[in-house]
Design a protein around this motif. Structure first.
Motif, short mmCIF file in Angstrom:
data_model
loop_
_atom_site.label_atom_id
_atom_site.label_comp_id
_atom_site.label_asym_id
_atom_site.label_seq_id
_atom_site.Cartn_x
_atom_site.Cartn_y
_atom_site.Cartn_z
N THR A 80 40.05 29.05 60.89
CA THR A 80 41.23 29.78 60.45
C THR A 80 41.99 29.03 59.37
OG1 THR A 80 41.44 30.79 62.65
CG2 THR A 80 43.38 30.84 61.22
N ALA A 81 42.11 27.72 59.54
CA ALA A 81 42.87 26.90 58.60
C ALA A 81 42.22 26.85 57.22
CB ALA A 81 43.00 25.48 59.15
N THR A 82 40.92 27.10 57.14
CA THR A 82 40.22 27.01 55.85
C THR A 82 39.78 28.37 55.32
OG1 THR A 82 38.08 26.68 56.96
CG2 THR A 82 39.37 24.70 56.43
N ASN A 83 40.16 29.41 55.99
CA ASN A 83 39.64 30.75 55.68
C ASN A 83 39.87 31.16 54.22
OD1 ASN A 83 38.50 33.37 56.45
ND2 ASN A 83 40.58 34.14 56.18
N THR A 84 41.05 30.89 53.69
CA THR A 84 41.38 31.33 52.33
C THR A 84 40.77 30.42 51.26
OG1 THR A 84 43.45 30.08 52.33
CG2 THR A 84 43.54 32.37 53.09
N GLN B 132 26.21 24.95 53.55
CA GLN B 132 26.00 26.21 54.28
C GLN B 132 27.31 26.69 54.92
OE1 GLN B 132 23.32 24.04 54.17
NE2 GLN B 132 22.16 25.57 53.03
N ASN B 133 27.37 28.00 55.17
CA ASN B 133 28.58 28.59 55.73
C ASN B 133 28.99 27.96 57.06
OD1 ASN B 133 29.32 30.64 53.81
ND2 ASN B 133 27.52 31.80 54.44
N PHE B 134 28.03 27.58 57.92
CA PHE B 134 28.39 27.03 59.22
C PHE B 134 29.08 25.67 59.09
CE2 PHE B 134 24.01 25.41 58.70
CZ PHE B 134 24.19 24.05 58.98
N HIS B 135 28.79 24.95 58.02
CA HIS B 135 29.32 23.60 57.82
C HIS B 135 30.58 23.58 56.95
CE1 HIS B 135 28.82 19.58 55.49
NE2 HIS B 135 29.44 19.32 56.61
N LEU B 136 30.77 24.62 56.16
CA LEU B 136 31.82 24.62 55.15
C LEU B 136 33.24 24.44 55.71
CD1 LEU B 136 32.28 24.77 52.12
CD2 LEU B 136 32.40 27.26 52.32
N TYR C 60 38.06 21.14 55.65
CA TYR C 60 39.15 20.57 56.45
C TYR C 60 39.17 19.06 56.34
CZ TYR C 60 42.40 20.06 60.35
OH TYR C 60 43.50 19.74 61.11
N THR C 61 37.99 18.45 56.40
CA THR C 61 37.90 16.99 56.33
C THR C 61 38.36 16.48 54.97
OG1 THR C 61 36.06 16.95 57.91
CG2 THR C 61 36.34 15.02 56.51
N CYS C 62 37.83 17.06 53.90
CA CYS C 62 38.21 16.61 52.56
C CYS C 62 39.71 16.81 52.31
CB CYS C 62 37.40 17.34 51.50
SG CYS C 62 35.79 16.58 51.16
N LYS C 63 40.21 17.96 52.71
CA LYS C 63 41.63 18.25 52.48
C LYS C 63 42.52 17.22 53.18
CE LYS C 63 44.94 22.06 52.48
NZ LYS C 63 46.06 21.32 53.08
N ASN C 64 42.13 16.82 54.39
CA ASN C 64 42.94 15.84 55.12
C ASN C 64 42.68 14.41 54.69
OD1 ASN C 64 44.65 17.05 57.50
ND2 ASN C 64 42.81 18.31 57.33
N LEU C 65 41.75 14.24 53.76
CA LEU C 65 41.54 12.93 53.14
C LEU C 65 41.97 12.97 51.67
CD1 LEU C 65 38.09 11.98 54.72
CD2 LEU C 65 40.33 10.98 55.24
N VAL D 118 41.62 15.27 49.27
CA VAL D 118 40.85 15.97 48.25
C VAL D 118 41.14 17.45 48.41
CG1 VAL D 118 38.55 16.52 47.35
CG2 VAL D 118 39.01 14.23 48.28
N GLU D 119 41.84 18.02 47.46
CA GLU D 119 42.20 19.44 47.52
C GLU D 119 40.92 20.24 47.29
OE1 GLU D 119 45.00 22.24 48.41
OE2 GLU D 119 45.24 20.06 48.38
N ALA D 120 40.42 20.85 48.34
CA ALA D 120 39.08 21.43 48.28
C ALA D 120 39.06 22.93 48.55
CB ALA D 120 38.17 20.73 49.29
N VAL D 121 38.19 23.61 47.80
CA VAL D 121 37.74 24.95 48.14
C VAL D 121 36.23 24.83 48.30
CG1 VAL D 121 39.60 26.11 46.90
CG2 VAL D 121 37.44 25.60 45.71
N GLY D 122 35.58 25.90 48.76
CA GLY D 122 34.16 25.75 49.02
C GLY D 122 33.35 26.99 48.74
N LEU D 123 32.09 26.77 48.35
CA LEU D 123 31.12 27.83 48.20
C LEU D 123 30.11 27.70 49.33
CD1 LEU D 123 29.77 30.17 46.71
CD2 LEU D 123 28.60 28.47 45.27
N GLY D 124 30.07 28.71 50.21
CA GLY D 124 29.17 28.68 51.34
C GLY D 124 27.85 29.37 51.01
N THR D 125 26.75 28.71 51.33
CA THR D 125 25.45 29.33 51.13
C THR D 125 25.02 30.00 52.44
OG1 THR D 125 24.21 27.34 51.74
CG2 THR D 125 24.86 27.57 49.44
#
Length: 221
Positions: A36-40, A152-156, A161-166, A168-175
């Motif tokens: 939920t926290a990374t949905n957007t 992959q989508n399951f890992h994204l 979440y991990t990068c953002k809390n370290l 790194v302002e992150a967005v992601g492309l899920g395969t």
């Protein structure tokens, strides 16, 4: 006789049931929270991804002959697409090179170069032994503050979440995952991910361990 035994031990039974149920529900609840926290911040099409300078591509295994596994190839393919669409300008390949005969990142680099990516636009992180270490090193070693994460989508969700809390302002492309690989394989990875989320939350919010290797700053130009 059974009723008498139950009356004598009902508290123990209740506690045991509560702990057992909690051990199942807690990982599910925390996994839902991270999703939920990374949905957007998650996308499934390269054309949807906001432009950033750098994409971080996470390792996912190589074969004994040094070629990428299907999951890893799909991650690199997605990063190549981002690059060719002008969504990113540089690629950071991060993965496991803990042995001379096991080098994920060089395999990723070679695969990307064969698809037309200039080698000078690819940086290798040979000590990305986990999602946490890859994100930590992205910030501290390579100076990355914003990035597109590719996996992959399951890992994204966990990766973002991990990068953002370290920091790194992150967005992601899920395969794609379900329907793209053996059902047993994806089921295993998806189940393991729920436990990996617990570890990730512990690392970013409580223990904050140093990576296996740090080294000197190597910023990406």
């Amino acid at each position: 006789m059974l009723s008498k035994w139950f009356l004598l031990h009902w508290k123990v039974i209740l506690v045991s049931l509560t702990l057992g149920l909690g051990s199942i529900l807690t990982p599910l609840a925390l996994h839902f929270y991270v999703n939920t926290a990374t949905n957007t911040r998650r996308y499934t099409e390269a054309s949807q991804v906001p432009k950033q300078k750098i994409a971080i591509v996470f390792g996912a295994g190589i074969y004994p002959d040094g070629t990428p596994t299907p999951m890893l190839a799909d991650r690199v393919d997605a990063a190549v697409e981002l690059y060719k669409q002008g969504r990113v300008q540089k690629l950071l390949m991060t993965g496991d090179n803990s042995r001379d005969d096991y080098d994920e990142v060089s395999a990723m680099q070679h695969y990307a170069v064969t698809q037309g990516i200039p080698i000078e636009d690819i940086t290798l992180d040979h000590a990305g032994f986990s999602t946490y270490e890859s994100c930590y090193r992205a910030k501290e070693i390579f100076g990355i503050q914003k990035a597109v994460l590719v996996t992959q989508n399951f890992h994204l969700p966990r990766a973002i979440y991990t990068c953002k809390n370290l920091s790194v302002e992150a967005v992601g492309l899920g395969t794609p995952d379900w329907g793209s690989y053996n059902k047993t394989t994806v089921t295993r990875y998806t189940a393991r991910e729920k436990l990996s989320v617990l570890k990730a939350l512990w690392e970013v919010h409580i223990s904050r361990p140093l990576p296996t290797f740090l080294g000197k700053f190597e910023g990406i130009k």
